[in-house]
Design a protein around this motif. Structure first.
Motif, PDB file in Angstrom:
ATOM      1  N   ILE A 182       0.868  -1.126   0.183  1.00 41.81           N
ATOM      2  CA  ILE A 182      -0.010  -0.097  -0.141  1.00 41.81           C
ATOM      3  C   ILE A 182       0.640   1.326  -0.178  1.00 41.81           C
ATOM      4  O   ILE A 182       1.777   1.311   1.024  1.00 41.81           O
ATOM      5  N   PHE A 213       1.229   5.020   0.759  1.00 39.30           N
ATOM      6  CA  PHE A 213       0.637   6.020   1.560  1.00 39.30           C
ATOM      7  C   PHE A 213       1.345   7.398   1.164  1.00 39.30           C
ATOM      8  O   PHE A 213       2.412   7.599   1.620  1.00 39.30           O
ATOM      9  N   ILE A 239      -3.004   3.182   9.307  1.00 37.93           N
ATOM     10  CA  ILE A 239      -3.093   2.695   7.995  1.00 37.93           C
ATOM     11  C   ILE A 239      -1.791   1.467   8.196  1.00 37.93           C
ATOM     12  O   ILE A 239      -1.863   0.400   7.549  1.00 37.93           O
ATOM     13  N   ASP A 240      -0.818   1.426   9.116  1.00 41.11           N
ATOM     14  CA  ASP A 240       0.057   0.435   9.419  1.00 41.11           C
ATOM     15  C   ASP A 240      -0.642  -0.565   9.874  1.00 41.11           C
ATOM     16  O   ASP A 240      -0.403  -1.920   9.422  1.00 41.11           O
ATOM     17  N   GLY A 276      -2.218  -2.432   7.171  1.00 35.30           N
ATOM     18  CA  GLY A 276      -1.568  -3.172   6.198  1.00 35.30           C
ATOM     19  C   GLY A 276      -1.329  -4.451   6.805  1.00 35.30           C
ATOM     20  O   GLY A 276      -0.958  -5.529   6.017  1.00 35.30           O
ATOM     21  N   VAL A 321       3.266  -1.105   3.915  1.00 36.72           N
ATOM     22  CA  VAL A 321       2.844   0.062   3.878  1.00 36.72           C
ATOM     23  C   VAL A 321       4.096   0.945   3.604  1.00 36.72           C
ATOM     24  O   VAL A 321       5.006   1.055   4.229  1.00 36.72           O
ATOM     25  N   TRP A 346       5.427   4.604   3.042  1.00 36.32           N
ATOM     26  CA  TRP A 346       5.083   6.027   3.439  1.00 36.32           C
ATOM     27  C   TRP A 346       5.805   6.870   2.252  1.00 36.32           C
ATOM     28  O   TRP A 346       7.261   6.676   1.890  1.00 36.32           O
ATOM     29  N   PHE A 350      -4.047   6.899  -0.696  1.00 35.69           N
ATOM     30  CA  PHE A 350      -3.738   5.525  -0.633  1.00 35.69           C
ATOM     31  C   PHE A 350      -3.764   4.737  -1.963  1.00 35.69           C
ATOM     32  O   PHE A 350      -4.989   5.051  -2.672  1.00 35.69           O
TER      33      PHE A 350
END
Length: 200
Positions: free
Chosen positions: A5, A7, A23-24, A27, A34, A36, A175
């Motif tokens: 993903i 981000f 978000i983590d 994931g 994830v 970043w 995302f």
């Protein structure tokens, strides 16, 4: 292994701050790394020919209120930032320069910058403040000075912005997973639904 993903976030985006706490975990829930990708949202919007969201007074007033309401909704500490909008270019350069040497410290810095700006009223465009925050996660003042002004951090941030433009990023957070884009902290439930096979 499933694709990561991505981000995309601006360190000066309150909605990225709200999304970062979740978000983590999303994931991990779906076995996805994830990645970043700090960016400069104003630069991405300019490339797309989109006006900055706080340019219109009526929208600025709405968003300032929505930030406080959203923080309460997500159960997160929030204090009105020292200034908005704010260019996070120095913070972004610092992240990418540090990441070249130590990805763990870069991620620790990223996670520290967001609450510093949105909960502690620290000015993350200020070099002294950035040096203090970096020191908290074990980054030396010498590294900070070189990172903010040197070519590595600058090139890393420029590449991330160019990538975001190509990827069709339209806001922060954004995302990108399996070719699908999700814009906004309020899209996290939909992102989880998508990862669970809710739309095939």
């Amino acid at each position: 292994m499933a694709d990561p993903i991505r981000f995309y976030l601006d360190f000066a985006s309150p909605y990225a701050y709200f999304a970062a706490q979740q978000i983590d975990g999303i994931g991990q829930e779906f076995g996805r790394e994830v990645e970043w990708r700090p960016i400069l949202m104003w630069a991405v919007l300019k490339a797309h020919g989109i006006a900055a969201p706080m340019d219109a007074p009526v929208k600025r007033a709405y968003m300032l209120n929505d930030m406080e309401r959203s923080a309460a909704f997500f159960g997160m500490p929030y204090r009105k930032p020292v200034k908005l909008p704010l260019s996070s270019h120095l913070a972004g350069r610092l992240f990418y320069a540090v990441r070249e040497q130590d990805s763990d410290k870069a991620m620790a810095l990223a996670r520290r910058l967001l609450p510093a700006f949105f909960a502690e009223q620290r000015d993350i465009s200020d070099t002294t403040t950035l040096s203090e925050l970096a020191a908290e996660v074990g980054i030396s003042p010498e590294t900070v000075a070189e990172a903010m002004q040197g070519t590595v951090g600058r090139a890393g941030l420029e590449a991330a912005v160019a990538e975001a433009v190509t990827a069709g990023v339209v806001g922060s957070p954004h995302f990108l997973v399996d070719g699908e884009g999700f814009f906004g902290a309020d899209r996290l439930p939909q992102l989880r639904w998508f990862l669970g096979g809710g739309w095939t």
